[in-house]
Design an enzyme around this catalytic site. Sequence first.
Site, mmCIF file in Angstrom:
data_model
loop_
_atom_site.group_PDB
_atom_site.id
_atom_site.type_symbol
_atom_site.label_atom_id
_atom_site.label_comp_id
_atom_site.label_asym_id
_atom_site.label_seq_id
_atom_site.Cartn_x
_atom_site.Cartn_y
_atom_site.Cartn_z
ATOM 1 C CD GLN A 161 -49.460 -87.051 83.424
ATOM 2 O OE1 GLN A 161 -50.022 -85.963 83.584
ATOM 3 N NE2 GLN A 161 -49.685 -87.818 82.380
ATOM 4 C CG HIS A 162 -48.182 -82.224 88.225
ATOM 5 N ND1 HIS A 162 -48.377 -81.000 87.631
ATOM 6 C CD2 HIS A 162 -47.132 -82.785 87.570
ATOM 7 C CE1 HIS A 162 -47.478 -80.823 86.672
ATOM 8 N NE2 HIS A 162 -46.710 -81.895 86.620
ATOM 9 C CG ASN B 31 -47.535 -81.484 95.943
ATOM 10 O OD1 ASN B 31 -46.417 -81.820 95.588
ATOM 11 N ND2 ASN B 31 -48.331 -80.739 95.190
ATOM 12 C CB VAL B 32 -44.748 -77.235 98.093
ATOM 13 C CG1 VAL B 32 -44.722 -75.753 97.729
ATOM 14 C CG2 VAL B 32 -44.883 -77.424 99.597
ATOM 15 N N GLY B 33 -46.554 -77.508 95.070
ATOM 16 C CA GLY B 33 -46.402 -77.542 93.617
ATOM 17 C C GLY B 33 -46.800 -76.225 92.986
ATOM 18 C CB ILE B 34 -45.537 -74.168 90.380
ATOM 19 C CG1 ILE B 34 -44.597 -73.710 91.506
ATOM 20 C CG2 ILE B 34 -45.934 -72.975 89.512
ATOM 21 C CD1 ILE B 34 -43.321 -73.065 91.032
ATOM 22 C CE1 TYR B 35 -49.458 -79.257 90.372
ATOM 23 C CE2 TYR B 35 -49.781 -78.177 92.476
ATOM 24 C CZ TYR B 35 -49.334 -79.251 91.741
ATOM 25 O OH TYR B 35 -48.756 -80.313 92.379
ATOM 26 C CD GLU C 151 -49.680 -74.422 79.872
ATOM 27 O OE1 GLU C 151 -48.459 -74.409 80.113
ATOM 28 O OE2 GLU C 151 -50.538 -74.543 80.754
ATOM 29 C CD GLU D 241 -42.942 -80.978 97.026
ATOM 30 O OE1 GLU D 241 -43.216 -81.726 96.068
ATOM 31 O OE2 GLU D 241 -43.458 -81.117 98.163
#
Length: 473
Positions: free
Chosen positions: A181-182, A160-164, A273, A224
Site C-alpha cells: 500500500q506504500h 517519495n519520502v517514507g519510513i520503512y 511490530e 513530503e
Amino acid sequence: MAYKDFRDFLNTLEKEGQLLKITDEVKPEPDISAATRAASNLGDQTPALMFTNIYGYNDAKIAMNVMGSWPNHALMMGMPKNTPLKVQFFEFARRYSTFPMPVQREETAPFHEVEITEDINLFEILPLFRLNQGDGGFYIDKACVISRDLEDPENFGKQNVGIYRMQVKGKDRLGIQPVPQHDIAIHLRQAEERGENLPVAIALGCEPAITTAAATPLLYDQSEYEMAGAIQGEPYRIVKAKDADLDIPWGAEVVLEGEILAGEREFEGPFGEFTGHYSGGRSMPVIKINRVYHRKNPIFEHLYIGMPWTETDYMIGVNTSVPLYQQLKEAYPNEIVAVNAMYTHGLVAIISTKRRYGGFAKAVGMRAMTTPHGLGYCKMIIVVDEDVDPFNLPQVMWALSTKLHPKHDVIVIPDLSIMPLDPGANPAGITHKLILDATTPLAPETRGHYDQPLDSPPGVEKWEKIIQQLLQK
C-alpha cells in the site's frame, strides 16, 4: 518555528524539560529498549531519552522516544508543550491545508563532514542493537527512505519520502519491507519491470517535520518535503544526493546511499511490530549501500516499537488522523467535525460527524475505508455525533453504550484489503471490516428514545479555560 536540524530539536526538548540524559553506563541490549519501553509505560507526558554512555560503543549517543509524548509532539509543531491534543489536531489540519510549501535547495549539508565510499561497514558506523528479544536481527526503523517514480522522474511530488523498517543483513546490505500500500512499492515495481535497480537514499536522525511528513499517508503525487514545509511553516531544506537524482533532508545526522537490487529477495524478520505482535519471517527485497555520509560524532536516533502505546503511536497519531479528516471533508465539507485515527496506525478510526438523514453516518464510515490510508488500514470505523469528542474516549464509549443498536448499527463488509502485518488478517492482506454507527438515529430511522438529552450547566467552557489557566501557573 522551524528547527535547524535534529540537534536543534533535541536542544529545545532539553530546554523544555522533555529530554532526559542518561549518563550511567548501559548495555545496548536489553537496557536501551527496556528503558524506552518503561518510559512509554509511564504515560503520555514522558520525555525523550538520550543515552551517552553505552557499553561497547565509545562516544556513541543514542536518542530514543524523541516524539514519544504529546508534549514532544506539540514542541515539534512549535507550540507550547502543554497544548491539548485536540488543539494540536486542528492546528495540524490548518497547516496541512497550506500545502504545498516550496522547498529550499542547498549545495552542501552538515552530514557531508564525513564520507565513506569504500569498505563500508554499517556494524562499525552505527550503534546497532535489537529492539525486542525475538527480532531476527538489527533493525533501522526511523529513517526517511527516499525513492523516485521512474516513469515520471521530473514530477517532484512523485518522489517519495517514507519510513520503512530495514534489517541490517551485512556490512553494506539491508533488507527492506515495502508494504504494497506504500509508494515505494510502486517505484520498486517500476524498476523491476525494467530490470533495473531502484536508487534510494536513507536519512537517519532528521528534523521532526520531515519524519512526521514521511509518516503521513499523503496522496501519491503529494511531496513530503512540501508537506514538511507546511508543517514547520517555512520552506524545508534539501540537498541533492551524489549517486542518484534524489533529494535528501538537509539536517540528517547520517545518510546511506544505495539501490534496491532488482529481483533479489532474502529472508527478513521476524520483527516486533506496532500491532503488538511479531511479524514473522518473509522474503523481502535487498538494498546494497554504496556511499555513507555522517556528521562528526553523529547522534543515532532509534524508535522502539511494541505493544501500544509507544513512540510510534504519538509520531503517527495526528498525522494519520488529519489526512483522513481532510479527505472526508472534501466529500462532506459541512458534516465532518473531527477524526481520531490514532489507534494502532488507524486500524481503528473514530469519526465525529453531523448527519443529513438516517443512514448517513454509515456512508461516512464506508467512505473512510476507501481513502488511501483506509484501503490498507481502517479495519474498524466508529461514527459518533458532532457533539461527541472523538479524542475523548469516555464520550466515545458513552455513545457506543447508548446510541448503538446491535441489530441496525453494526455493518460487516467482507474480504477487504488490509496491510499484511495485521495479525487478524486471513489470509494475510485480507480481512472483514466493521462500521459501528454510534450516532443518534435520524429520520427515516425513528427507533430509540433520544428526545430528552441532558445539557451541561451554563458556563462549562468558561470554567474549562479558567481551570486550565490555573493549572498552568
